[in-house]
Design an enzyme around this catalytic site. Structure first.
Site, PDB file in Angstrom:
ATOM      1  N   HIS A 254       0.851  -1.200   0.000  1.00  7.46           N
ATOM      2  CA  HIS A 254       0.000   0.000   0.000  1.00  7.46           C
ATOM      3  C   HIS A 254       0.881   1.243   0.000  1.00  7.46           C
ATOM      4  O   HIS A 254       2.103   1.142   0.098  1.00  7.46           O
ATOM      5  CB  HIS A 254      -0.976  -0.024   1.180  1.00  7.46           C
TER       6      HIS A 254
ATOM      7  N   HIS B 187      -7.121  -2.420   5.935  1.00  6.60           N
ATOM      8  CA  HIS B 187      -6.320  -1.339   6.521  1.00  6.60           C
ATOM      9  C   HIS B 187      -7.050  -0.011   6.317  1.00  6.60           C
ATOM     10  O   HIS B 187      -8.190   0.006   5.878  1.00  6.60           O
ATOM     11  CB  HIS B 187      -4.944  -1.368   5.842  1.00  6.60           C
TER      12      HIS B 187
ATOM     13  N   HIS C 175       1.207   3.878   2.046  1.00  8.41           N
ATOM     14  CA  HIS C 175       1.701   4.592   3.221  1.00  8.41           C
ATOM     15  C   HIS C 175       3.225   4.676   3.138  1.00  8.41           C
ATOM     16  O   HIS C 175       3.894   3.714   2.708  1.00  8.41           O
ATOM     17  CB  HIS C 175       1.271   3.889   4.524  1.00  8.41           C
TER      18      HIS C 175
ATOM     19  N   ASP D 241       5.747   4.459   5.042  1.00  5.19           N
ATOM     20  CA  ASP D 241       6.676   3.503   5.662  1.00  5.19           C
ATOM     21  C   ASP D 241       6.794   2.207   4.859  1.00  5.19           C
ATOM     22  O   ASP D 241       7.557   1.318   5.226  1.00  5.19           O
ATOM     23  CB  ASP D 241       6.303   3.220   7.129  1.00  5.19           C
TER      24      ASP D 241
ATOM     25  N   ASP E 108      -0.262  -3.945   5.779  1.00  8.11           N
ATOM     26  CA  ASP E 108      -0.791  -3.768   7.138  1.00  8.11           C
ATOM     27  C   ASP E 108      -2.255  -4.192   7.135  1.00  8.11           C
ATOM     28  O   ASP E 108      -2.943  -3.988   6.143  1.00  8.11           O
ATOM     29  CB  ASP E 108      -0.713  -2.300   7.539  1.00  8.11           C
TER      30      ASP E 108
HETATM   31 ZN   LIG Z   1      -0.100   1.420   6.611  1.00  9.22          ZN
END
Ligand SMILES: [Zn+2]
Length: 303
Positions: free
Chosen positions: A62, A142, A64, A66, A212
């Site tokens: 995904h 998520h 995000h 990180d 996640d």
């Molecule tokens: Zn995430």
């Protein structure tokens, strides 16, 4: 063929406690596969002496930061490694815009082709295939759309037992039939079955990557009987409400998914920065799934 998973990064949100964010490489005898690409992935690749030209494809869960902030650097650095082979990138919608915008604004020209595939999995769907493995994406749960990935080794054609070739005086035609799984009928009702003359096949390696995600039972059905399951475990059970609210899981919940999926080994990771020492997370996973391991920067998991 042997498979090894090298953990490059195991921390959630941002680098902390000597851990970088989500980043892994699946190493097979032939090719390597990058899974998520957190900031400082390149530092880890150099530190652990990973031959980055062997990375054939990158799988992004995904968007995000990180999980992706290491990707532009990885791509653009290939200039210094004289890469000419195509690089496959599989990720959620938006990944193409992200990459092409950065390449365009930084006026970076590549000497190889990027094959970018955007996938928003709503069910289990095949997203990649080569001579080594097949990869399937499936939906996680998520805050933004997130793909899980399942890597399954391609099985080789079974080998025939040489002792049986001479004992039964098998012809080339008969060998081909038997290797294709077809029983050979001979005169006088003699039958030769493939099981009789072929070496038993090993079950294929398989690896599932789930980060996640909130705890969601539906995930287990996509990865049934997987050999190694990586499932995020950002928090311990006392923070279950927070985990659910933020779209994450606890170590206990990761173990629950491993149990439902009948995974042989569970690997937990994506640790909250609250945990300098991740022992409480591993202890919690082990209490519910004895065959649990921790992902940690620099550690290998052998299949
Ligand atoms: Zn995430």
């Amino acid at each position: 063929m042997s498979w090894r998973l090298l953990i490059l990064g195991s921390n959630a949100a941002m680098p902390n406690h000597g851990r970088i964010t989500s980043s892994q490489v699946l190493l097979t005898d032939k090719d390597y596969y990058q899974i998520d690409c957190g900031e400082a992935t390149q530092i880890r690749l150099a530190e652990y002496k990973v031959k980055r030209n062997k990375i054939r494809a990158v799988f992004i869960s995904h968007l995000h930061g990180d999980h992706i902030f290491g990707l532009p650097g990885l791509i653009t650095s290939y200039f210094h490694y004289s890469r000419t082979d195509d690089l496959h990138i599989i990720g959620p919608p938006g990944i193409k815009k992200l990459i092409t915008t950065i390449l365009e604004l930084s006026e970076c020209h590549l000497d190889f082709t990027l094959q970018i595939k955007e996938v928003k999995a709503t069910e289990k769907v095949q997203v990649y295939s080569d001579s080594t493995l097949d990869v399937f994406a499936f939906p996680l749960d998520h805050r933004i759309h997130t793909n899980g990935y399942l890597f399954i080794e391609k099985t080789q054609k079974p080998n025939i037992r040489k002792d049986m070739v001479s004992k039964l005086k098998l012809s080339v035609d008969e060998i081909l039939k038997l290797k294709a799984g077809i029983t050979v009928d001979r005169e006088e009702a003699q039958k030769i079955s493939p099981e009789e003359v072929l070496h038993p096949q090993k079950s294929p390696h398989s690896y599932a990557y789930c980060s996640d995600t909130r705890f969601n039972k539906a995930i287990a059905a996509y990865i049934k009987n997987v050999q190694v399951l990586y499932h995020e475990a950002t928090y311990t059970d006392d923070m279950a409400d927070k985990a659910n609210e933020r779209g994450h899981s606890t170590a206990k919940e990761a173990a629950h998914i491993a149990h439902l999926a009948e995974a042989k080994t569970l690997v937990i990771g994506h640790y909250s920065g609250k945990f300098r020492d991740v022992t409480p997370l591993l202890d919690e996973a082990k209490a519910h799934c004895p065959n649990s391991l921790r992902a940690y920067d620099g550690e290998y998991i052998d299949f």
